[in-house]
Design a protein around this motif. Structure first.
Motif, PDB file in Angstrom:
ATOM      1  N   ASN A  11      20.843  71.988  28.683  1.00 18.16           N
ATOM      2  CA  ASN A  11      20.935  71.947  30.148  1.00 18.16           C
ATOM      3  C   ASN A  11      20.483  73.259  30.782  1.00 18.16           C
ATOM      4  O   ASN A  11      20.032  73.287  31.927  1.00 18.16           O
ATOM      5  CB  ASN A  11      22.381  71.649  30.570  1.00 18.16           C
ATOM      6  CG  ASN A  11      22.833  70.270  30.157  1.00 18.16           C
ATOM      7  OD1 ASN A  11      22.045  69.321  30.205  1.00 18.16           O
ATOM      8  ND2 ASN A  11      24.093  70.142  29.748  1.00 18.16           N
ATOM      9  N   ILE A  12      20.643  74.349  30.029  1.00 21.27           N
ATOM     10  CA  ILE A  12      20.268  75.672  30.523  1.00 21.27           C
ATOM     11  C   ILE A  12      19.381  76.350  29.482  1.00 21.27           C
ATOM     12  O   ILE A  12      19.713  76.380  28.297  1.00 21.27           O
ATOM     13  CB  ILE A  12      21.508  76.547  30.789  1.00 21.27           C
ATOM     14  CG1 ILE A  12      22.395  75.905  31.872  1.00 21.27           C
ATOM     15  CG2 ILE A  12      21.099  77.960  31.209  1.00 21.27           C
ATOM     16  CD1 ILE A  12      23.705  76.632  32.072  1.00 21.27           C
ATOM     17  N   LYS A  36       7.629  74.772  38.346  1.00 16.60           N
ATOM     18  CA  LYS A  36       7.935  74.230  39.677  1.00 16.60           C
ATOM     19  C   LYS A  36       8.906  73.065  39.652  1.00 16.60           C
ATOM     20  O   LYS A  36       9.568  72.774  40.655  1.00 16.60           O
ATOM     21  CB  LYS A  36       6.632  73.824  40.379  1.00 16.60           C
ATOM     22  CG  LYS A  36       5.866  72.716  39.670  1.00 16.60           C
ATOM     23  CD  LYS A  36       4.561  72.411  40.387  1.00 16.60           C
ATOM     24  CE  LYS A  36       3.759  71.325  39.646  1.00 16.60           C
ATOM     25  NZ  LYS A  36       2.461  71.065  40.322  1.00 16.60           N
ATOM     26  N   ASN A  37       9.007  72.376  38.535  1.00 16.72           N
ATOM     27  CA  ASN A  37       9.903  71.218  38.447  1.00 16.72           C
ATOM     28  C   ASN A  37      11.286  71.580  37.909  1.00 16.72           C
ATOM     29  O   ASN A  37      12.090  70.695  37.593  1.00 16.72           O
ATOM     30  CB  ASN A  37       9.286  70.137  37.554  1.00 16.72           C
ATOM     31  CG  ASN A  37       8.007  69.572  38.142  1.00 16.72           C
ATOM     32  OD1 ASN A  37       7.887  69.414  39.364  1.00 16.72           O
ATOM     33  ND2 ASN A  37       7.030  69.278  37.293  1.00 16.72           N
ATOM     34  N   HIS A  38      11.558  72.882  37.806  1.00 15.24           N
ATOM     35  CA  HIS A  38      12.830  73.340  37.250  1.00 15.24           C
ATOM     36  C   HIS A  38      13.551  74.236  38.246  1.00 15.24           C
ATOM     37  O   HIS A  38      12.925  74.884  39.087  1.00 15.24           O
ATOM     38  CB  HIS A  38      12.598  74.099  35.937  1.00 15.24           C
ATOM     39  CG  HIS A  38      11.935  73.273  34.878  1.00 15.24           C
ATOM     40  ND1 HIS A  38      12.643  72.467  34.018  1.00 15.24           N
ATOM     41  CD2 HIS A  38      10.621  73.113  34.552  1.00 15.24           C
ATOM     42  CE1 HIS A  38      11.808  71.844  33.199  1.00 15.24           C
ATOM     43  NE2 HIS A  38      10.575  72.226  33.499  1.00 15.24           N
ATOM     44  N   ASP A  39      14.869  74.248  38.142  1.00 18.45           N
ATOM     45  CA  ASP A  39      15.702  75.131  38.963  1.00 18.45           C
ATOM     46  C   ASP A  39      15.748  76.491  38.279  1.00 18.45           C
ATOM     47  O   ASP A  39      16.424  76.667  37.267  1.00 18.45           O
ATOM     48  CB  ASP A  39      17.111  74.544  39.099  1.00 18.45           C
ATOM     49  CG  ASP A  39      18.026  75.437  39.923  1.00 18.45           C
ATOM     50  OD1 ASP A  39      17.509  76.307  40.660  1.00 18.45           O
ATOM     51  OD2 ASP A  39      19.257  75.277  39.817  1.00 18.45           O
ATOM     52  N   VAL A  40      15.013  77.448  38.824  1.00 19.06           N
ATOM     53  CA  VAL A  40      14.844  78.750  38.181  1.00 19.06           C
ATOM     54  C   VAL A  40      15.672  79.811  38.896  1.00 19.06           C
ATOM     55  O   VAL A  40      15.656  79.890  40.129  1.00 19.06           O
ATOM     56  CB  VAL A  40      13.359  79.173  38.163  1.00 19.06           C
ATOM     57  CG1 VAL A  40      13.206  80.539  37.513  1.00 19.06           C
ATOM     58  CG2 VAL A  40      12.514  78.132  37.450  1.00 19.06           C
ATOM     59  N   ARG A  41      16.368  80.619  38.124  1.00 18.49           N
ATOM     60  CA  ARG A  41      17.077  81.774  38.661  1.00 18.49           C
ATOM     61  C   ARG A  41      16.523  83.030  38.002  1.00 18.49           C
ATOM     62  O   ARG A  41      16.408  83.086  36.777  1.00 18.49           O
ATOM     63  CB  ARG A  41      18.589  81.676  38.386  1.00 18.49           C
ATOM     64  CG  ARG A  41      19.244  80.461  39.011  1.00 18.49           C
ATOM     65  CD  ARG A  41      20.737  80.426  38.721  1.00 18.49           C
ATOM     66  NE  ARG A  41      21.327  79.156  39.155  1.00 18.49           N
ATOM     67  CZ  ARG A  41      22.612  78.852  39.045  1.00 18.49           C
ATOM     68  NH1 ARG A  41      23.455  79.734  38.503  1.00 18.49           N
ATOM     69  NH2 ARG A  41      23.057  77.688  39.457  1.00 18.49           N
ATOM     70  N   PHE A  96       9.732  82.339  44.124  1.00 20.08           N
ATOM     71  CA  PHE A  96      10.879  81.492  43.782  1.00 20.08           C
ATOM     72  C   PHE A  96      11.916  81.386  44.896  1.00 20.08           C
ATOM     73  O   PHE A  96      12.814  80.548  44.826  1.00 20.08           O
ATOM     74  CB  PHE A  96      11.549  82.024  42.509  1.00 20.08           C
ATOM     75  CG  PHE A  96      10.718  81.858  41.271  1.00 20.08           C
ATOM     76  CD1 PHE A  96      10.702  80.659  40.575  1.00 20.08           C
ATOM     77  CD2 PHE A  96       9.920  82.895  40.810  1.00 20.08           C
ATOM     78  CE1 PHE A  96       9.928  80.497  39.437  1.00 20.08           C
ATOM     79  CE2 PHE A  96       9.138  82.745  39.662  1.00 20.08           C
ATOM     80  CZ  PHE A  96       9.141  81.541  38.980  1.00 20.08           C
ATOM     81  N   GLU A  99      16.812  83.626  47.597  1.00 21.02           N
ATOM     82  CA  GLU A  99      18.133  83.166  47.173  1.00 21.02           C
ATOM     83  C   GLU A  99      18.219  82.893  45.675  1.00 21.02           C
ATOM     84  O   GLU A  99      19.312  82.753  45.113  1.00 21.02           O
ATOM     85  CB  GLU A  99      18.518  81.889  47.939  1.00 21.02           C
ATOM     86  CG  GLU A  99      17.774  80.621  47.543  1.00 21.02           C
ATOM     87  CD  GLU A  99      16.354  80.539  48.094  1.00 21.02           C
ATOM     88  OE1 GLU A  99      15.680  79.533  47.805  1.00 21.02           O
ATOM     89  OE2 GLU A  99      15.947  81.465  48.826  1.00 21.02           O
ATOM     90  N   LYS A 100      17.061  82.862  45.004  1.00 23.19           N
ATOM     91  CA  LYS A 100      17.027  82.607  43.559  1.00 23.19           C
ATOM     92  C   LYS A 100      16.885  83.894  42.743  1.00 23.19           C
ATOM     93  O   LYS A 100      16.852  83.852  41.517  1.00 23.19           O
ATOM     94  CB  LYS A 100      15.866  81.671  43.218  1.00 23.19           C
ATOM     95  CG  LYS A 100      15.990  80.272  43.805  1.00 23.19           C
ATOM     96  CD  LYS A 100      17.141  79.507  43.153  1.00 23.19           C
ATOM     97  CE  LYS A 100      17.189  78.073  43.645  1.00 23.19           C
ATOM     98  NZ  LYS A 100      18.286  77.317  43.001  1.00 23.19           N
ATOM     99  N   GLY A 125      25.350  79.870  35.177  1.00 21.37           N
ATOM    100  CA  GLY A 125      26.056  78.608  35.381  1.00 21.37           C
ATOM    101  C   GLY A 125      26.937  78.130  34.245  1.00 21.37           C
ATOM    102  O   GLY A 125      27.345  76.962  34.227  1.00 21.37           O
TER     103      GLY A 125
END
Length: 217
Positions: A11-12, A36-41, A96, A99-100, A125
């Motif tokens: 998941n991470i 671009k299709n992933h939640d990147v931090r 990004f 906020e990321k 997370g």
């Protein structure tokens, strides 16, 4: 890399590389396109500049890359220092989103009760109960050699350099360096103000191994 991420059942996923600190805007944009299709931090821990250079010097010597004094190494790094702290982050924020991008105080968190690893796992997370189970298992540390051990490593590096750094002997020289690092891995460098000058804080680091080039500096 993207294909490997998408095939993974995790998941991470954590991607870590020192080269990220030196990437241009175009490089960051390309990475953003692939992810671009992933939640990147984006997570970066920033050290106090003097401590960062000292850490870099320790790694430089421990890896067998040089035998020169800390002053010599620090002078080489000064021109890069300002750009390292100012240049890369706007690119990551633009690509990004601000906020990321998480900029963290390395020294404060390292001295905190929870520590750096707890903060990192929390930021990406991981639930607190899982973090505690990970920390109970223990985390391998990267040993920091003491000033005396660094001095001894410099002698080893000087000998290795004089022999032309033969690949057949590299593992023996590296074993000696690692043994020194492990010996005092629990010792911490003294927390002192830097206004007194490098030489008064770490005198064993500034003593040259005498060559003609050293005497000119």
């Amino acid at each position: 890399m993207v294909e490997e991420i998408e095939k993974s059942s995790a998941n991470i996923v954590v991607i870590s590389a020192e080269v990220f600190a030196n990437m241009t805007f175009d490089n960051v944009s390309s990475l953003g396109h692939y992810l671009k299709n992933h939640d990147v931090r984006i997570i970066s821990y920033l050290r106090e500049p003097f401590k960062r250079i000292l850490s870099q010097y320790s790694q430089w010597v421990k890896a067998g890359n040089g035998y020169r004094s800390f002053n010599y190494f620090a002078n080489m790094q000064m021109d890069k220092l300002e750009g390292f702290y100012e240049t890369p982050f706007p690119a990551w924020q633009n690509v990004f989103g601000a906020e990321k991008v998480f900029l963290k105080d390395f020294d404060r968190l390292a001295a905190s009760k929870e520590g750096l690893i707890y903060d990192f796992l929390k930021t990406i997370g991981i639930p607190s109960e899982h973090i505690n189970s990970i920390l109970v298992q223990g985390v391998e540390k990267n040993p920091s050699p003491s000033p005396l051990s660094l001095r001894m490593m410099r002698v080893i590096n000087f000998v290795e350099s004089g022999l032309g750094r033969p690949s057949a002997l590299y593992r023996y020289f590296q074993y000696a360096r690692n043994a020194l690092a492990r010996r005092d891995s629990q010792q911490e460098l003294p927390e002192k103000k830097t206004t007194a000058g490098i030489g008064s804080l770490f005198p064993s680091l500034t003593k040259p191994i005498y060559t003609e080039e050293d005497r000119e500096l």
